[in-house]
Each structure stands twice: as C-alpha cells, then as structure tokens.
Design a protein around this motif. Structure first.
Motif, mmCIF file in Angstrom:
data_model
loop_
_atom_site.group_PDB
_atom_site.id
_atom_site.type_symbol
_atom_site.label_atom_id
_atom_site.label_comp_id
_atom_site.label_asym_id
_atom_site.label_seq_id
_atom_site.Cartn_x
_atom_site.Cartn_y
_atom_site.Cartn_z
ATOM 1 N N ILE A 1 44.513 -21.548 8.600
ATOM 2 C CA ILE A 1 44.312 -22.588 9.591
ATOM 3 C C ILE A 1 42.916 -22.482 10.196
ATOM 4 C CG2 ILE A 1 45.224 -23.594 11.714
ATOM 5 C CD1 ILE A 1 47.042 -23.801 9.286
ATOM 6 N N VAL A 2 42.401 -21.248 10.321
ATOM 7 C CA VAL A 2 41.093 -21.043 10.916
ATOM 8 C C VAL A 2 40.011 -21.467 9.935
ATOM 9 C CG1 VAL A 2 39.544 -19.362 11.951
ATOM 10 C CG2 VAL A 2 42.013 -19.123 12.238
ATOM 11 N N ALA A 3 39.006 -22.155 10.443
ATOM 12 C CA ALA A 3 37.946 -22.644 9.576
ATOM 13 C C ALA A 3 37.180 -21.480 8.970
ATOM 14 C CB ALA A 3 36.998 -23.542 10.375
ATOM 15 N N GLU A 4 36.723 -21.679 7.741
ATOM 16 C CA GLU A 4 36.016 -20.620 7.037
ATOM 17 C C GLU A 4 34.625 -20.367 7.602
ATOM 18 O OE1 GLU A 4 37.184 -18.620 4.900
ATOM 19 O OE2 GLU A 4 39.132 -19.574 4.649
ATOM 20 N N ASP A 5 34.118 -21.252 8.470
ATOM 21 C CA ASP A 5 32.783 -21.039 9.022
ATOM 22 C C ASP A 5 32.788 -20.085 10.208
ATOM 23 O OD1 ASP A 5 32.527 -24.087 11.047
ATOM 24 O OD2 ASP A 5 34.150 -22.634 10.731
ATOM 25 N N LYS A 6 33.906 -19.395 10.420
ATOM 26 C CA LYS A 6 33.985 -18.420 11.498
ATOM 27 C C LYS A 6 34.433 -17.069 10.943
ATOM 28 C CE LYS A 6 35.172 -21.948 14.874
ATOM 29 N NZ LYS A 6 36.187 -22.445 15.803
ATOM 30 N N PRO A 7 33.655 -16.467 10.047
ATOM 31 C CA PRO A 7 34.073 -15.211 9.449
ATOM 32 C C PRO A 7 34.179 -14.082 10.456
ATOM 33 C CG PRO A 7 31.780 -15.698 8.915
ATOM 34 C CD PRO A 7 32.333 -16.915 9.569
ATOM 35 N N SER A 8 33.374 -14.141 11.540
ATOM 36 C CA SER A 8 33.420 -13.064 12.529
ATOM 37 C C SER A 8 34.740 -13.037 13.272
ATOM 38 C CB SER A 8 32.267 -13.233 13.531
ATOM 39 O OG SER A 8 32.390 -14.475 14.219
ATOM 40 N N PHE A 9 35.477 -14.157 13.203
ATOM 41 C CA PHE A 9 36.765 -14.232 13.880
ATOM 42 C C PHE A 9 37.864 -13.542 13.081
ATOM 43 C CE2 PHE A 9 38.757 -15.982 17.502
ATOM 44 C CZ PHE A 9 40.056 -16.313 17.163
ATOM 45 N N ARG A 10 37.624 -13.293 11.833
ATOM 46 C CA ARG A 10 38.626 -12.679 10.971
ATOM 47 C C ARG A 10 38.506 -11.162 11.011
ATOM 48 N NH1 ARG A 10 41.288 -16.153 7.831
ATOM 49 N NH2 ARG A 10 40.473 -18.257 7.636
ATOM 50 N N LEU A 11 39.649 -10.511 10.971
ATOM 51 C CA LEU A 11 39.709 -9.053 10.963
ATOM 52 C C LEU A 11 40.357 -8.586 9.668
ATOM 53 C CD1 LEU A 11 41.015 -8.581 14.628
ATOM 54 C CD2 LEU A 11 38.654 -8.294 13.856
ATOM 55 N N GLN A 12 40.044 -7.366 9.314
ATOM 56 C CA GLN A 12 40.666 -6.761 8.144
ATOM 57 C C GLN A 12 41.977 -6.090 8.549
ATOM 58 O OE1 GLN A 12 39.410 -7.172 5.021
ATOM 59 N NE2 GLN A 12 37.875 -8.469 6.065
ATOM 60 N N ARG A 13 42.933 -6.126 7.645
ATOM 61 C CA ARG A 13 44.237 -5.542 7.967
ATOM 62 C C ARG A 13 44.128 -4.044 8.249
ATOM 63 N NH1 ARG A 13 49.105 -8.008 7.610
ATOM 64 N NH2 ARG A 13 48.067 -9.748 6.574
ATOM 65 N N ASN A 14 43.210 -3.363 7.585
ATOM 66 C CA ASN A 14 43.095 -1.921 7.820
ATOM 67 C C ASN A 14 42.393 -1.608 9.146
ATOM 68 O OD1 ASN A 14 40.482 -2.587 7.232
ATOM 69 N ND2 ASN A 14 40.377 -1.450 5.305
ATOM 70 N N ASN A 15 41.970 -2.667 9.890
ATOM 71 C CA ASN A 15 41.425 -2.450 11.234
ATOM 72 C C ASN A 15 42.526 -2.338 12.283
ATOM 73 O OD1 ASN A 15 38.788 -4.802 10.480
ATOM 74 N ND2 ASN A 15 38.686 -2.579 10.384
ATOM 75 N N ILE A 16 43.755 -2.663 11.894
ATOM 76 C CA ILE A 16 44.864 -2.714 12.854
ATOM 77 C C ILE A 16 45.786 -1.523 12.644
ATOM 78 C CG2 ILE A 16 46.740 -4.103 13.795
ATOM 79 C CD1 ILE A 16 44.020 -5.408 14.069
#
Length: 542
Positions: free
Chosen positions: A251-266
């Motif tokens: 759902i989140v636009a691809e132009d916001k990569p900084s908004f995405r986190l990696q699963r191994n960060n959690i």
C-alpha cells in the motif's frame, strides 16, 4: 363592567400568548412509571391543569429518570427556566436534568428527562420538586411538578449505569449562550466538580501509582516470547502468512524507501493485545548505528483473509506523513517479503486510552479504581481535540474517533491513532447492519449513519461521544439500544445522558456536538476555545 372587560381581555390575551404550549407525561412513560395507560397533561394548549400540578408522582425505586414531552406550536417563542430542589439538605442538588436550565421551548414535540438516581447522599424517601417558568410576551406562567421516590431498596452500585436521555436539539445561539454563561459561573463549576466521584487531590492521579509493566493492559497469561529477531517462522513469535495478492502488502508508495524497515530489524517481545485476526506486540527496533528503540508492532495472524490484510495496511498508513504531538506516528512498515506485514509504532507506556480509562475505573483487572480529577479528564479531551483540529487542517476526516483509537504515553500526552485492527480488538464497539460492513454505529453522526456522509462536522459529533467516554471512564454509549435502532432514536432526539456528577457546562459542550444539523455543530477551533476556557476556569478555583 369596564373593569371586568379589561380583565377578560387580559386573560384572553394571556391565554392566546401561550395557546400553543403543551407539557405532559406521555402515555408510554405513564405506563412505564405509574402503570397507568393514560397521558398526564400539565399544560394543554396553554392552560395549566391544577389537578395535575398538585398530583405527587410516585417514582418506583428502579426508575432512574422521569421523562416529559413539551412543544410550543405557537408562532411566538416561549422561553423557559427550570429549577429543581430535593429534600436531601445537601449543598449540591443531586437531582439533575439532561437539558440546560434555561432556553426556548422547541417547536416540535421533544422529550427531556429529570434524572432521579438514588445514592447514599440522599434520603430513603426522596422528594423532588421541579419549577418551570414559561415566559412569553413578558408574561410568566409558573408550573410545579412534584415527585417522590423510595430509595430504601436501591442498589447504589448501579448508580453509574448508562441511561439514555432525550436531549432537545437546541438552536445554535441557545447552546452558545448556555456554554458562555456556564463558564462565567466558575464557582458553580467548583461545587459540581467537588461532588464528582472522579475528583481527587490535585496530584492524586493514575500516574502516581507504581507501574509494574510496560502497559496497563494485563497479559492474562499470554506467553512472553524470548527476544529473538522476527522472521517468517512461528518460533519467532510471528506466524507465517502467505497472501496470493502481492498488492495487499504494498500500500505504501515505492518512492518512500526510508519508510520501509527490514524484518531482521524487529526483535519481537511479549503480546500486548490479541484479537481474532490481529495482534499487538511489544518489540525492539534494532538498526545498525542507531540506539535500540522500544516499539509497538501491529500485525495480523495467519488466519487473516487477504481483505483483512489490505484493510489493515490501508487504515494503518493513513497518517504516515503527519507530524503532530497529538497524532500517533507510524515509524515504518515491514512487508513485501512474503510474510505477514508489520506496522511499527513508538512504544507508549500506558497504551490504549480506552483500556487505561477502564483501568483507572478499576473494571479492567478488578483492582481498586484510581481517581482522576475533572481537570485531568478535560485535559485528555483537549489533547484529542488538538489532534482532530490538526487532521482537519490537513483536510483529513478521521471517521472513527473514539477512545479506543487513542493512546497515552509516559508523559500523559494523548495521541490520535489510525483505526487499523480496531474492529478486531474492540468487536463490541462495531456492528454490522446487514451490509457486511462493521461500523462504529454508536459513535457515528446521524448523516454518517443514514447517508454515509462524512465531514469535519461528523468528526465533531464523534468527538462529543469521546468526551462522554472520557467523563464516564470508558462506559459504553447507548448500551441499552439495539444497533439497528440507533438511527431511529437519534432522529427522535435521543442523546446520551449527562454523566453522573458531570458539570452542566461540560455536558452542554457535549450536547453542542450532537446537533442534528451539521451547520449547528461547532468547528474544532471553536470547540477547543470553549473547552480550554472551561479548563482554565477549573484551574482557577480548584
């Protein structure tokens, strides 16, 4: 002869001036209270019934309110002022009305109620008198209604039960006048607030109680997962979820990569809240080069359908670009790796506002209640209203304002949240009216419920219910009304009753939010000014 003629014309003029005024107890109410299938008329076409005026209405102990019908069908307005008195010999009148003490008699038949709760402060034989002055053409008609109630067998523990009232939709000017006059009388506010069961010494708040866990929501034996990095396995405390439609996760636009986190960060921790399809976890955000951060993670279970996943993502990302002290920020999203998506938020000490209010009342885990001052309740409402005002400035309609969609942090700042998974975590707050859509029926404005018309004005209606929730420490609104009947009773003029020991001025602000016409409701800035001024008045005198 001339004198008699003058008297005749005077009486005729006075009768005609009030010819359209009617005041009575309906046949249904008479049967409910008295067991009589008859209408008890006090004023009929402007004429007072002396027999009814001298009749003492016996109110059974289980009856919490006595309701009246009134209407002015005349072309000229009839003003009223109401005074109540009981035989308790207490400085504060414990009998209350669910309308303002002065205003204008409505043009259409409307219902209002006199609340008659029994309590330990009142005598076992309660006697109540209600005096009403009707004014028209500078003439005053005085009506007296007398009631008696036997409180000797009343169960006082049920005094705070949710009772529906019938609030008259007053004109915008009369509501504003009532609010302004109420705020001016600060001393009256003090006396009412001092009687409140929520009143406490200035600093005796929930926040002074020792906190033994990160949130006030009990875990109820929920297993605490050892801190391991999240992955797509059950061992990590996150069940595998495969969704055939990849768009459900994106759902989140691809132009916001900084908004995405990696699963191994959690790093997933203990379960804080669990529903049928969703869960909330305490977790730690671990990003190389950045200090560890406590976070909250929302996600769905492996039995969630694709539509539920999509709905969580759509609702959970509505506020992702917003920055405000009273909006709960979304830190980031974990998705797109074939596993169930995660919504990541900053940790809040006291968690969900509704559950915290229940905890303060003592009904969440059976502990003793923690009192809250009236000032603190108004402060909570002001925080929510700030968030609403900011959303409206951004041209965003929340559509689901409620205490369940707010959180409270360690500094006791309240923040508005999105509505992701609220239907799952609070199923009793949502109802389906045969259209396969769960909606917060009892928080919705009339036009939203009947026409799906959402606006800033419908958010203000919902905020009025939020204010009522805060004042009652998270009671359920309209608990006695079937969801299918809510639309009808709202059209008939029914509104939530004035909470026990809620100051008149505060209830007037609530009722102002529930005007039938959208144009008659205040805007968020107008409402904030009224609440803020009321809060300042409380601080000056308490």
């Amino acid at each position: 002869m001339g004198y008699n003629l003058i008297v005749f014309f005077f009486l005729l003029f006075f009768s005609l001036a009030n010819a359209g005024l009617n005041f009575y107890i309906s046949q249904q109410e008479s049967f409910r209270v008295l067991g009589l299938v008859a209408e008890l008329a006090y004023v009929r076409d402007g004429s007072i019934n002396d027999v009814a005026q001298h009749f003492v209405v016996p109110v059974p102990s289980h009856i919490q309110e006595l309701c009246f019908v009134w209407v002015n069908a005349d072309s000229k307005a009839v003003k009223y002022s109401i005074f109540t008195k009981d035989n308790s010999m207490q400085p504060v009148n414990h009998v209350s009305l669910n309308i303002s003490n002065q205003g204008v008699v409505p043009r259409e038949p409307q219902i209002f109620c006199l609340l008659l709760p029994c309590s330990t402060y009142l005598p076992s034989k309660l006697e109540v008198s209600m005096k009403i002055n009707f004014t028209s053409f500078n003439n005053v008609t005085v009506l007296n209604v007398v009631m008696k109630k036997d409180c000797s067998s009343e169960d006082f523990r049920n005094i705070d039960q949710d009772v529906l009232s019938k609030v008259i939709p007053a004109e915008d000017s009369s509501f504003m006048l009532f609010v302004a006059v109420g705020i001016a009388f600060g001393v009256l506010v003090v006396s009412l607030a001092a009687a409140s069961c929520f009143l406490c010494p200035k600093h005796n708040l929930c926040r002074q109680q020792p906190q033994t866990q990160r949130t006030i929501a009990p875990n109820n034996g929920t297993a605490v997962y050892s801190p391991v990095q999240a992955s797509c396995t059950e061992e990590a405390g996150v069940a595998t979820l495969y969704v055939n439609d990849p768009a459900a996760h994106q759902i989140v636009a691809e132009d916001k990569p900084s908004f995405r986190l990696q699963r191994n960060n959690i790093i997933i921790g203990k379960t804080l809240l669990e529903g049928t399809f969703g869960s909330i976890f305490h977790a730690t955000l671990q990003i190389p080069g950045i200090p560890l951060q406590d976070v909250i993670v929302k996600t769905v279970k492996n039995n969630a359908a694709e539509t539920q996943v999509r709905l969580m993502m759509e609702e959970g990302t509505r506020f992702q670009d917003l920055k405000h002290q009273n909006i709960y920020p979304l830190i980031g999203i974990v998705d797109g790796d074939g596993c169930r998506p995660l919504l990541v938020y900053p940790s809040v000490t006291y968690g969900n506002l509704k559950r915290w209010l229940l905890y303060c009342r003592g009904s969440l885990d059976g502990s003793l209640p923690h009192p809250l001052c009236t000032q603190d309740l108004v402060t909570i409402a002001l925080h929510v209203l700030r968030g609403v005002q900011y959303l409206h400035q951004q041209n965003i309609i929340h559509k689901d304002l409620a205490t369940r969609n707010c959180v409270i942090d360690d500094l006791f700042h309240v923040k508005l949240t999105d509505m992701a998974l609220s239907r799952d975590f609070f199923p009793n707050d949502y109802h389906c009216l045969g259209d396969n859509e769960n909606r917060p029926i009892k928080w919705m404005a009339m036009e939203s419920l009947t026409r799906r018309d959402f606006s800033t004005a419908s958010d203000i209606w919902s905020f009025g219910v939020v204010l009522w929730e805060v004042t009652t420490l998270a009671q359920q609104p309209y608990v006695e009304i079937d969801p299918f009947e809510v639309g009808r009773v709202l059209r008939d003029g029914y509104r939530l009753t004035q909470p026990v020991n809620c100051p008149d001025e505060l209830y007037a602000i609530m009722a102002y939010c529930w005007s039938s016409s959208k144009s008659d409701r205040p805007t968020a800035p107008q409402l904030y000014r009224e609440l803020h001024q009321f809060h300042q008045t409380l601080n000056e005198y308490i």
